[in-house]
Design a protein around this motif. Structure first.
Motif, PDB file in Angstrom:
ATOM      1  N   MET A 143       0.652  -1.098   0.036  1.00 53.88           N
ATOM      2  CA  MET A 143       0.081  -0.059  -0.078  1.00 53.88           C
ATOM      3  C   MET A 143       1.096   1.263  -0.190  1.00 53.88           C
ATOM      4  O   MET A 143       0.720   2.202  -0.697  1.00 53.88           O
ATOM      5  N   LEU A 144       1.844   1.440   0.862  1.00 55.81           N
ATOM      6  CA  LEU A 144       2.718   2.594   0.874  1.00 55.81           C
ATOM      7  C   LEU A 144       3.712   2.986  -0.001  1.00 55.81           C
ATOM      8  O   LEU A 144       3.580   3.987  -0.621  1.00 55.81           O
ATOM      9  N   ILE A 145       4.281   1.966  -0.400  1.00 55.55           N
ATOM     10  CA  ILE A 145       5.374   2.202  -1.520  1.00 55.55           C
ATOM     11  C   ILE A 145       4.746   2.675  -2.914  1.00 55.55           C
ATOM     12  O   ILE A 145       5.175   3.814  -3.450  1.00 55.55           O
ATOM     13  N   PRO A 146       3.663   2.013  -3.309  1.00 54.80           N
ATOM     14  CA  PRO A 146       2.996   2.571  -4.741  1.00 54.80           C
ATOM     15  C   PRO A 146       2.492   3.779  -4.338  1.00 54.80           C
ATOM     16  O   PRO A 146       2.626   4.826  -5.134  1.00 54.80           O
ATOM     17  N   ALA A 147       1.981   4.270  -3.364  1.00 60.12           N
ATOM     18  CA  ALA A 147       1.226   5.418  -2.988  1.00 60.12           C
ATOM     19  C   ALA A 147       2.325   6.476  -2.991  1.00 60.12           C
ATOM     20  O   ALA A 147       2.079   7.658  -3.339  1.00 60.12           O
ATOM     21  N   LEU A 148       3.584   6.300  -2.306  1.00 54.61           N
ATOM     22  CA  LEU A 148       4.387   7.323  -2.233  1.00 54.61           C
ATOM     23  C   LEU A 148       5.336   7.562  -3.627  1.00 54.61           C
ATOM     24  O   LEU A 148       5.770   8.557  -3.865  1.00 54.61           O
ATOM     25  N   ILE A 149       5.414   6.588  -4.422  1.00 56.78           N
ATOM     26  CA  ILE A 149       5.786   6.527  -5.663  1.00 56.78           C
ATOM     27  C   ILE A 149       4.873   7.735  -6.598  1.00 56.78           C
ATOM     28  O   ILE A 149       5.525   8.538  -7.314  1.00 56.78           O
ATOM     29  N   VAL A 150       3.627   7.631  -6.684  1.00 62.34           N
ATOM     30  CA  VAL A 150       2.689   8.463  -7.331  1.00 62.34           C
ATOM     31  C   VAL A 150       2.833   9.688  -6.491  1.00 62.34           C
ATOM     32  O   VAL A 150       2.859  10.736  -7.387  1.00 62.34           O
TER      33      VAL A 150
END
Length: 252
Positions: A165-172
């Protein structure tokens, strides 16, 4: 203005031949089939142990958040875990198939990665003269059964929150500031690992450990390793190796 990347565009994957084990085992559908027994073992174990159970901290946080949102049903969180992996598979437009023969290979790979992380933990402990700790648990557990059940919950739910959940959200989010994808990915891995490490201490959560530079460095290192496994090998191997490491610590 840069275009906002989709969820699919935030994933890191090597281009390998179709049906290659390394590619197929990293896909969300295969990850889901792989972690389902671990998820069932954890949730069933929690219900079986009742008040004696040690529920994983991230599990508690996610359930509290869902309750605040008006969704307090017990099985909603595992159902959402399944739904997230299915949605990820759909968005990536992968074929809806998996090879059952990949599952024992994934278990073996998770065990090997867990062993390698345990070796790293012992090496770091010998250099820094510290005690090897589980990367994902706090508090005292007085039985092996409670240890193991809690560790499988850590493998699934901590990887769900801090990696899936966190890594893709941070990448975006980071790419929204016109950073290239590779830079945004490395930054997201570092930030998520810092949050992962901090989440084990009492300045971040009640009942956590007292802050200690040695254990913080190890947990940060573990977070980066799990983030790398997630980026390169997918959610299933990340969750499996996380759980295997914690179980190995309990028996070492």
């Amino acid at each position: 203005m840069p275009e906002t990347p989709t969820m699919a565009e935030t994933q890191v994957e090597f281009e390998l031949p179709p049906n290659n084990y390394w590619q197929a085992s990293a896909r969300p559908l295969t990850s889901l089939v792989f972690v389902l027994p671990m998820l069932a073992f954890y949730e069933t174990g929690i219900l079986w142990l009742g008040p004696e159970a040690i529920r994983n901290g991230v599990d508690v946080w996610l359930r509290q958040f869902l309750t605040l949102m008006g969704f307090g049903q017990y099985f909603l969180l595992p159902a959402l875990t399944v739904a997230i992996l299915l949605a990820w598979h759909y968005l990536m437009r992968y074929p809806w198939q998996f090879k059952p023969t990949n599952l024992p290979l994934m278990a073996a790979e998770s065990m090997v990665l867990g062993l390698l992380l345990l070796c790293l933990a012992h090496f770091q402990a010998s250099v820094m003269k510290m005690e090897v700790v589980a990367a994902s648990t706090t508090g005292h557990v007085d039985t092996t059964t409670r240890h193991v059940i809690a560790y499988f919950g850590a493998g699934i739910y901590e990887e769900l929150l801090f990696r899936l959940m966190l890594i893709p959200a941070l990448i975006v989010f980071i790419q929204g500031f016109a950073f290239p994808k590779i830079a945004a990915t490395f930054a997201a891995m570092m930030i998520s690992s810092l949050i992962f490490a901090a989440a084990h201490y009492n300045f971040f959560v009640a009942g956590g450990d007292s802050i200690d530079g040695y254990t913080f460095l190890f947990r940060l290192s573990a977070g980066l390793i799990f983030a790398s496994i997630f980026a390169l090998r997918g959610f299933g191997i990340a969750a499996g190796s996380h759980a295997m490491y914690d179980v190995l610590v309990a028996f070492s």
